[in-house]
Design a protein around this motif. Structure first.
Motif, PDB file in Angstrom:
ATOM      1  N   PRO A  17       0.846  -1.203   0.000  1.00 58.75           N
ATOM      2  CA  PRO A  17       0.000   0.000   0.000  1.00 58.75           C
ATOM      3  C   PRO A  17       0.877   1.246   0.000  1.00 58.75           C
ATOM      4  O   PRO A  17       2.064   1.185   0.291  1.00 58.75           O
ATOM      5  CB  PRO A  17      -0.792  -0.126   1.299  1.00 58.75           C
ATOM      6  CG  PRO A  17       0.046  -0.983   2.183  1.00 58.75           C
ATOM      7  CD  PRO A  17       0.845  -1.877   1.289  1.00 58.75           C
ATOM      8  N   PRO A  71      -4.316  -0.581  -9.540  1.00 54.75           N
ATOM      9  CA  PRO A  71      -4.440  -0.511  -8.079  1.00 54.75           C
ATOM     10  C   PRO A  71      -5.563  -1.419  -7.577  1.00 54.75           C
ATOM     11  O   PRO A  71      -6.602  -1.545  -8.228  1.00 54.75           O
ATOM     12  CB  PRO A  71      -4.766   0.960  -7.822  1.00 54.75           C
ATOM     13  CG  PRO A  71      -4.215   1.677  -9.007  1.00 54.75           C
ATOM     14  CD  PRO A  71      -4.413   0.727 -10.163  1.00 54.75           C
ATOM     15  N   ASP A  73      -7.823  -2.495  -4.085  1.00 53.36           N
ATOM     16  CA  ASP A  73      -8.107  -2.147  -2.700  1.00 53.36           C
ATOM     17  C   ASP A  73      -7.941  -3.388  -1.835  1.00 53.36           C
ATOM     18  O   ASP A  73      -8.257  -4.502  -2.236  1.00 53.36           O
ATOM     19  CB  ASP A  73      -9.481  -1.493  -2.529  1.00 53.36           C
ATOM     20  CG  ASP A  73     -10.645  -2.419  -2.826  1.00 53.36           C
ATOM     21  OD1 ASP A  73     -10.490  -3.325  -3.663  1.00 53.36           O
ATOM     22  OD2 ASP A  73     -11.716  -2.230  -2.235  1.00 53.36           O
ATOM     23  N   TRP A 153      -7.155  -0.119   2.241  1.00 50.62           N
ATOM     24  CA  TRP A 153      -5.950   0.501   1.696  1.00 50.62           C
ATOM     25  C   TRP A 153      -5.909   0.229   0.211  1.00 50.62           C
ATOM     26  O   TRP A 153      -6.507  -0.727  -0.289  1.00 50.62           O
ATOM     27  CB  TRP A 153      -4.686  -0.092   2.321  1.00 50.62           C
ATOM     28  CG  TRP A 153      -4.720  -0.193   3.805  1.00 50.62           C
ATOM     29  CD1 TRP A 153      -4.739   0.833   4.693  1.00 50.62           C
ATOM     30  CD2 TRP A 153      -4.762  -1.391   4.586  1.00 50.62           C
ATOM     31  NE1 TRP A 153      -4.772   0.349   5.974  1.00 50.62           N
ATOM     32  CE2 TRP A 153      -4.789  -1.011   5.933  1.00 50.62           C
ATOM     33  CE3 TRP A 153      -4.771  -2.742   4.271  1.00 50.62           C
ATOM     34  CZ2 TRP A 153      -4.817  -1.936   6.970  1.00 50.62           C
ATOM     35  CZ3 TRP A 153      -4.800  -3.659   5.289  1.00 50.62           C
ATOM     36  CH2 TRP A 153      -4.835  -3.249   6.625  1.00 50.62           C
ATOM     37  N   TRP A 154      -5.174   1.038  -0.495  1.00 49.00           N
ATOM     38  CA  TRP A 154      -4.933   0.805  -1.919  1.00 49.00           C
ATOM     39  C   TRP A 154      -3.529   0.292  -2.093  1.00 49.00           C
ATOM     40  O   TRP A 154      -2.573   0.932  -1.650  1.00 49.00           O
ATOM     41  CB  TRP A 154      -5.119   2.095  -2.732  1.00 49.00           C
ATOM     42  CG  TRP A 154      -6.557   2.413  -2.880  1.00 49.00           C
ATOM     43  CD1 TRP A 154      -7.291   3.262  -2.100  1.00 49.00           C
ATOM     44  CD2 TRP A 154      -7.466   1.872  -3.830  1.00 49.00           C
ATOM     45  NE1 TRP A 154      -8.592   3.271  -2.509  1.00 49.00           N
ATOM     46  CE2 TRP A 154      -8.728   2.426  -3.572  1.00 49.00           C
ATOM     47  CE3 TRP A 154      -7.328   0.960  -4.875  1.00 49.00           C
ATOM     48  CZ2 TRP A 154      -9.846   2.105  -4.325  1.00 49.00           C
ATOM     49  CZ3 TRP A 154      -8.446   0.639  -5.626  1.00 49.00           C
ATOM     50  CH2 TRP A 154      -9.693   1.209  -5.347  1.00 49.00           C
ATOM     51  N   GLU A 156      -0.524   0.155  -4.095  1.00 48.14           N
ATOM     52  CA  GLU A 156      -0.033   1.038  -5.149  1.00 48.14           C
ATOM     53  C   GLU A 156       1.172   0.477  -5.887  1.00 48.14           C
ATOM     54  O   GLU A 156       1.526   0.969  -6.950  1.00 48.14           O
ATOM     55  CB  GLU A 156       0.322   2.402  -4.563  1.00 48.14           C
ATOM     56  CG  GLU A 156      -0.901   3.142  -4.060  1.00 48.14           C
ATOM     57  CD  GLU A 156      -0.574   4.528  -3.543  1.00 48.14           C
ATOM     58  OE1 GLU A 156       0.618   4.884  -3.452  1.00 48.14           O
ATOM     59  OE2 GLU A 156      -1.525   5.252  -3.233  1.00 48.14           O
ATOM     60  N   SER A 180      -3.163   3.450 -12.895  1.00 46.08           N
ATOM     61  CA  SER A 180      -4.606   3.737 -12.806  1.00 46.08           C
ATOM     62  C   SER A 180      -5.299   3.245 -14.066  1.00 46.08           C
ATOM     63  O   SER A 180      -4.700   3.257 -15.137  1.00 46.08           O
ATOM     64  CB  SER A 180      -4.843   5.233 -12.645  1.00 46.08           C
ATOM     65  OG  SER A 180      -4.259   5.673 -11.443  1.00 46.08           O
TER      66      SER A 180
END
Length: 181
Positions: A17, A71, A73, A153-154, A156, A180
């Protein structure tokens, strides 16, 4: 001989994350490591473990994930404990379809056979001798752990880590940002 040793290296593919969630998780992992005498480690969710081979060749496979590199979650479902060293005290994470799809794409890209997948973020590493079940349950009930137990949380980054030997020797070999959509 050096080539044989390279082939024996152990690697894992981690989702990491970003931003404030990473900071909160990392601070808690470090605090709990100090309190339990265990190792500190980078906050992560292991997407795929048990990878063997040359780090450079495995790192090149990160590009094979293509459109799957988005990404994801990570939805915590509360604290839990386990008996495995790397799953001593953890936060279970919901197995959402985007997370499962990324796992399938990673298995295909890395030629990994399907293995059980329990999405989680470990908070404490330890063996049963040093941290018996009662102590693990107490750590899982710690208010600091409970406070993170329902967060989202993402992820990344996707990172390939060399995980041979002691935790202190682990290192990130390569990583890519999850783009993205």
């Amino acid at each position: 001989m050096a080539e044989e040793q390279q082939q024996e290296q152990a690697f894992a593919l981690w989702l990491v994350p970003g931003g404030a969630p990473l900071g909160r998780l990392q601070r808690l992992i470090e605090a709990l490591a100090r309190e339990t005498g265990g190792p500190a480690f980078t906050a992560h969710l292991t997407l795929l473990g048990g990878l063997r081979g040359d780090g450079g060749a495995l790192a090149a496979k990160l590009g094979d994930l293509g459109d799957a590199r988005r990404p994801v979650d990570l939805r915590a479902r509360g604290p839990a404990t386990g008996s495995a060293y790397h799953q001593c005290v953890l936060l279970d994470v919901a197995r959402t379809e985007p997370l499962a799809a990324l796992r399938r794409a990673a298995e295909a890209a890395f030629g990994a056979s399907e293995s059980p997948f329990r999405p989680h973020v470990s908070l404490v590493y330890g063996n049963l001798r040093d941290l018996p079940a009662e102590r693990r349950r107490a750590l899982a009930a710690d208010p600091r752990v409970l406070a993170l137990g329902q967060e989202v949380w993402w992820a990344e980054r996707l990172e390939l880590w060399s995980v041979a030997g002691q935790t202190e020797r682990w290192r990130c070999v390569a990583g890519v940002a999850l783009a993205s959509p």
